[in-house]
Write a protein that holds these residues in place. Structure first.
Motif, PDB file in Angstrom:
ATOM      1  N   LEU A 170       0.829  -1.209   0.000  1.00 37.35           N
ATOM      2  CA  LEU A 170       0.000   0.000   0.000  1.00 37.35           C
ATOM      3  C   LEU A 170       0.863   1.258   0.000  1.00 37.35           C
ATOM      4  CD1 LEU A 170      -2.737  -1.088   2.586  1.00 37.35           C
ATOM      5  CD2 LEU A 170      -2.939  -1.003   0.087  1.00 37.35           C
ATOM      6  N   TYR A 171       1.921   1.247   0.798  1.00 34.97           N
ATOM      7  CA  TYR A 171       2.823   2.396   0.889  1.00 34.97           C
ATOM      8  C   TYR A 171       3.481   2.687  -0.462  1.00 34.97           C
ATOM      9  CZ  TYR A 171       6.937   5.063   2.493  1.00 34.97           C
ATOM     10  OH  TYR A 171       7.921   6.020   2.667  1.00 34.97           O
ATOM     11  N   ALA A 172       3.810   1.640  -1.207  1.00 34.59           N
ATOM     12  CA  ALA A 172       4.538   1.805  -2.466  1.00 34.59           C
ATOM     13  C   ALA A 172       3.746   2.584  -3.504  1.00 34.59           C
ATOM     14  CB  ALA A 172       4.923   0.433  -3.029  1.00 34.59           C
ATOM     15  N   PHE A 173       2.399   2.486  -3.445  1.00 30.44           N
ATOM     16  CA  PHE A 173       1.591   3.078  -4.516  1.00 30.44           C
ATOM     17  C   PHE A 173       0.829   4.331  -4.099  1.00 30.44           C
ATOM     18  CE2 PHE A 173       2.227  -1.290  -5.883  1.00 30.44           C
ATOM     19  CZ  PHE A 173       2.537  -1.126  -7.227  1.00 30.44           C
ATOM     20  N   ASN A 203      10.231   0.210  -4.164  1.00 26.42           N
ATOM     21  CA  ASN A 203       9.410  -0.161  -3.019  1.00 26.42           C
ATOM     22  C   ASN A 203       8.802  -1.551  -3.178  1.00 26.42           C
ATOM     23  OD1 ASN A 203       9.723   2.093  -1.316  1.00 26.42           O
ATOM     24  ND2 ASN A 203       8.285   3.286  -2.534  1.00 26.42           N
ATOM     25  N   CYS A 204       8.470  -1.928  -4.399  1.00 22.25           N
ATOM     26  CA  CYS A 204       7.926  -3.270  -4.625  1.00 22.25           C
ATOM     27  C   CYS A 204       8.995  -4.348  -4.409  1.00 22.25           C
ATOM     28  CB  CYS A 204       7.347  -3.380  -6.034  1.00 22.25           C
ATOM     29  SG  CYS A 204       5.740  -2.569  -6.214  1.00 22.25           S
ATOM     30  N   ILE A 205      10.228  -4.044  -4.767  1.00 25.37           N
ATOM     31  CA  ILE A 205      11.313  -4.991  -4.494  1.00 25.37           C
ATOM     32  C   ILE A 205      11.493  -5.155  -2.988  1.00 25.37           C
ATOM     33  CG2 ILE A 205      13.814  -5.312  -4.638  1.00 25.37           C
ATOM     34  CD1 ILE A 205      13.689  -4.156  -7.446  1.00 25.37           C
ATOM     35  N   LEU A 206      11.406  -4.059  -2.249  1.00 25.80           N
ATOM     36  CA  LEU A 206      11.479  -4.145  -0.787  1.00 25.80           C
ATOM     37  C   LEU A 206      10.304  -4.941  -0.235  1.00 25.80           C
ATOM     38  CD1 LEU A 206      12.613  -0.508   0.135  1.00 25.80           C
ATOM     39  CD2 LEU A 206      14.023  -2.578   0.025  1.00 25.80           C
ATOM     40  N   ALA A 207       9.126  -4.775  -0.837  1.00 24.69           N
ATOM     41  CA  ALA A 207       7.966  -5.568  -0.420  1.00 24.69           C
ATOM     42  C   ALA A 207       8.199  -7.046  -0.703  1.00 24.69           C
ATOM     43  CB  ALA A 207       6.708  -5.081  -1.139  1.00 24.69           C
ATOM     44  N   GLY A 208       8.882  -7.328  -1.812  1.00 24.11           N
ATOM     45  CA  GLY A 208       9.217  -8.716  -2.131  1.00 24.11           C
ATOM     46  C   GLY A 208      10.107  -9.349  -1.086  1.00 24.11           C
ATOM     47  N   VAL A 209      11.013  -8.563  -0.536  1.00 28.02           N
ATOM     48  CA  VAL A 209      11.864  -9.056   0.558  1.00 28.02           C
ATOM     49  C   VAL A 209      10.993  -9.472   1.749  1.00 28.02           C
ATOM     50  CG1 VAL A 209      13.654  -8.411   2.222  1.00 28.02           C
ATOM     51  CG2 VAL A 209      13.852  -7.673  -0.162  1.00 28.02           C
ATOM     52  N   THR A 223      19.144  -0.372   1.871  1.00 29.18           N
ATOM     53  CA  THR A 223      19.268   1.082   1.726  1.00 29.18           C
ATOM     54  C   THR A 223      20.032   1.439   0.452  1.00 29.18           C
ATOM     55  OG1 THR A 223      19.224   1.402   4.133  1.00 29.18           O
ATOM     56  CG2 THR A 223      20.126   3.188   2.807  1.00 29.18           C
ATOM     57  N   MET A 224      21.144   0.786   0.219  1.00 28.97           N
ATOM     58  CA  MET A 224      21.934   1.092  -0.968  1.00 28.97           C
ATOM     59  C   MET A 224      21.207   0.672  -2.242  1.00 28.97           C
ATOM     60  SD  MET A 224      25.865   0.363   0.264  1.00 28.97           S
ATOM     61  CE  MET A 224      26.513   1.376  -1.049  1.00 28.97           C
ATOM     62  N   LEU A 225      20.511  -0.473  -2.188  1.00 34.29           N
ATOM     63  CA  LEU A 225      19.721  -0.898  -3.339  1.00 34.29           C
ATOM     64  C   LEU A 225      18.590   0.090  -3.608  1.00 34.29           C
ATOM     65  CD1 LEU A 225      18.974  -3.017  -5.491  1.00 34.29           C
ATOM     66  CD2 LEU A 225      17.584  -4.164  -3.729  1.00 34.29           C
ATOM     67  N   GLY A 226      17.886   0.484  -2.543  1.00 38.34           N
ATOM     68  CA  GLY A 226      16.791   1.434  -2.711  1.00 38.34           C
ATOM     69  C   GLY A 226      17.263   2.776  -3.229  1.00 38.34           C
ATOM     70  N   GLU A 227      18.386   3.277  -2.677  1.00 38.97           N
ATOM     71  CA  GLU A 227      18.921   4.571  -3.119  1.00 38.97           C
ATOM     72  C   GLU A 227      19.321   4.513  -4.595  1.00 38.97           C
ATOM     73  OE1 GLU A 227      21.657   7.815  -3.927  1.00 38.97           O
ATOM     74  OE2 GLU A 227      22.184   5.668  -3.925  1.00 38.97           O
ATOM     75  N   TRP A 228      19.916   3.396  -5.015  1.00 41.00           N
ATOM     76  CA  TRP A 228      20.321   3.231  -6.419  1.00 41.00           C
ATOM     77  C   TRP A 228      19.099   3.155  -7.338  1.00 41.00           C
ATOM     78  CZ3 TRP A 228      20.053  -1.464  -9.505  1.00 41.00           C
ATOM     79  CH2 TRP A 228      20.666  -1.338 -10.752  1.00 41.00           C
ATOM     80  N   LEU A 229      18.087   2.388  -6.938  1.00 40.24           N
ATOM     81  CA  LEU A 229      16.883   2.256  -7.758  1.00 40.24           C
ATOM     82  C   LEU A 229      16.109   3.568  -7.835  1.00 40.24           C
ATOM     83  CD1 LEU A 229      15.645  -1.273  -6.599  1.00 40.24           C
ATOM     84  CD2 LEU A 229      16.600  -0.663  -8.837  1.00 40.24           C
TER      85      LEU A 229
END
Length: 497
Positions: free
Chosen positions: A377-380, A456-462, A440-446
């Motif tokens: 929900l947060y991602a969208f 955010n969806c990749i983080l949700a996948g985690v 954090t580094m993955l999110g900052e790069w993406l």
């Protein structure tokens, strides 16, 4: 005869000083209250008013002391002062970029340095807490937090960011005596039916600090659009750093003069058994890593908390990307506050549920799955262009994701007993730092190269993977079994007598 719940501790108040079991040597076994009056030993031992136990809870064999709440309160204050500084700079990233003329990633490192230092330092810190006790750990940690805070006071010139980072590094290193302590402090000072709640309150201190770190810097350090007014940013930073330094100094003094290592007598049989054992720290680590359930929890805990660290570190950048109006930095701070405040509520609710039901796996899994739903929900919600919608989804996400922290500690303590809670929770936090750095580094790069929804969806996948792994953990509640066995034996002996 009914056997009472092993987690229940019945409060008894002594009628007069002659009935006070003040002798620490016999307080574990003076279960027959009627045998206490007239005892010369008890009359002598109760002469010191400060050692009176008229407010103690007594299970018949183990006692707890009112001072346990003071010890917990001191830890909460120390934890708050340290955690505040984790987020106090990243939440004003856009302001620091222009004032110090640095990049977003450089500012992000003021948060990630907490994660990087924790990984190698947790092992000696866990050994120290296990072998030397809570007091020494808190003394070192509160002193380091105080020292780093004062260094930052002298770093507010526009060319002195290196000194700011030095002070931040010292504070970050002191965090090793924060994250792993709540479960150990709860087990050391509190009875079985209060341990989960005490752990939740201990984690509450860290969450409170993070929450204040989100909102106060954005209110104190004002953004300046004109370069000739940049000096005002330096003045605001000096004021904020000075207030923090003074408060951490007072907390350090309180720890020095008030905090005690252990109560006069252990609160539970489980804690007494641990105190009697002399298992080596290395063997304890080996036992933990050979416990399949704990290894799964180690990974899943790191995933959940690592995603939370990434969200917290990148919050300012995400908000300012989608919203552009005066006061957007303050809103970013308030959204961070909402995430953590709702998480505090989640922590307390989950702690109470655990104390009442002892359903550790079921509660952990439910909270994990709901964290995944909240993350989706947060991602969208940012695409709606309405800030209040972000507030709502951030609150939902925070309630479950931040509320997961104390649950993980207590679940680990249950399935790894009789290993030290400080060691098991310390390794959980080390895992969280590893995943925190990665996420954090993955999110900052993406965020830089693609759509933030993908990040955010990749983080949700985690979180989804973590939920599935949590489902296969075997609920081997060893600590509860030890408490139940001891309590059952005690009542059998009384019945036979």
């Amino acid at each position: 005869m009914d056997v009472k719940d092993p987690g229940t501790v019945v409060a008894e108040q002594a009628e007069d000083n002659n009935s006070l079991p003040g002798d620490d040597n016999n307080s574990l076994h003076g279960s027959d209250k009627n045998s206490l009056p007239g005892s010369k030993e008890n009359l002598n031992s109760s002469s010191d008013g400060s050692e009176k136990k008229d407010l103690e809870k007594d299970s018949g064999e183990y006692k707890v002391y009112p001072m346990r709440w003071l010890m917990l309160a001191l830890f909460v204050l120390y934890s708050t002062s340290n955690a505040f500084q984790w987020t106090q700079l990243v939440i004003i990233t856009s302001i620091l970029e222009k004032y110090y003329n640095i990049s977003t990633l450089t500012v992000s490192w003021t948060s990630m340095i907490y994660m990087v230092l924790y990984i190698p330092l947790i092992f000696p810190a866990a050994w120290l807490l296990d072998k030397k006790g809570l007091r020494l750990g808190l003394l070192i940690g509160s002193f380091g937090t105080c020292l780093g805070s004062w260094i930052k006071v002298f770093s507010t010139a526009s060319d002195m960011f290196w000194l700011t980072f030095l002070g931040q590094t010292i504070v970050a290193g002191s965090q090793i005596f924060v994250l792993g302590v709540p479960a150990q402090l709860a087990a050391t000072w509190f009875p079985a039916d209060q341990m989960s709640t005490a752990t939740s309150i201990g984690v509450f201190g860290n969450q409170l600090g993070v929450a204040l770190g989100f909102v106060i810097p954005a209110m104190v350090v004002r953004d300046q659009n004109l370069e000739e007014n940049y000096h005002q940013i330096g003045s605001d930073l000096f004021y904020m750093f000075m207030v923090v330094a003074v408060k951490t100094s007072l907390i350090f003094l309180a720890v020095v003069f008030v905090f005690k290592d252990t109560p006069p007598t252990p609160p539970t049989r489980a804690q007494e058994s641990r105190a009697e054992s002399d298992e080596s720290y290395i063997k304890s680590i080996k036992n933990l890593v050979s416990n399949k359930g704990y290894v799964l929890l180690l990974i899943t805990y790191g995933m959940n908390v690592g995603v939370f660290y990434a969200i917290s570190t990148l919050l300012n950048s995400l908000i300012t990307r989608h919203f552009d109006y005066e006061g957007v930095t303050e809103d970013a701070g308030r959204i961070g506050l909402v995430i953590v405040i709702s998480g505090m509520a989640g922590s307390m609710v989950c702690g109470i549920i655990l104390d009442k039901t002892h359903k550790y796996k079921e509660t952990t899994l439910a909270v994990y799955v709901l964290s995944f739903v909240g993350m989706i929900l947060y991602a969208f919600t940012f695409r709606f262009g309405t800030i209040w919608v972000v507030y709502v989804t951030a609150a939902l996400l925070g309630f479950f994701m931040t509320g997961y922290l104390p649950i993980g500690f207590e679940f680990a303590a249950e399935i790894t007993y009789p290993e030290s809670e400080g060691t098991s929770s310390g390794l959980l936090n080390a895992s969280a730092q590893v995943f925190g750095i990665f996420c954090t580094m993955l999110g900052e790069w993406l965020f830089r190269i693609t759509d933030d929804r993908i990040a955010n969806c990749i983080l949700a996948g985690v979180l989804l993977v973590g939920s599935l792994m949590t489902a296969i953990i075997t609920p081997d509640y060893r600590r509860q079994a030890a408490i139940l066995a001891t309590t059952t034996d005690k009542y059998k002996e009384k019945e036979e007598a």
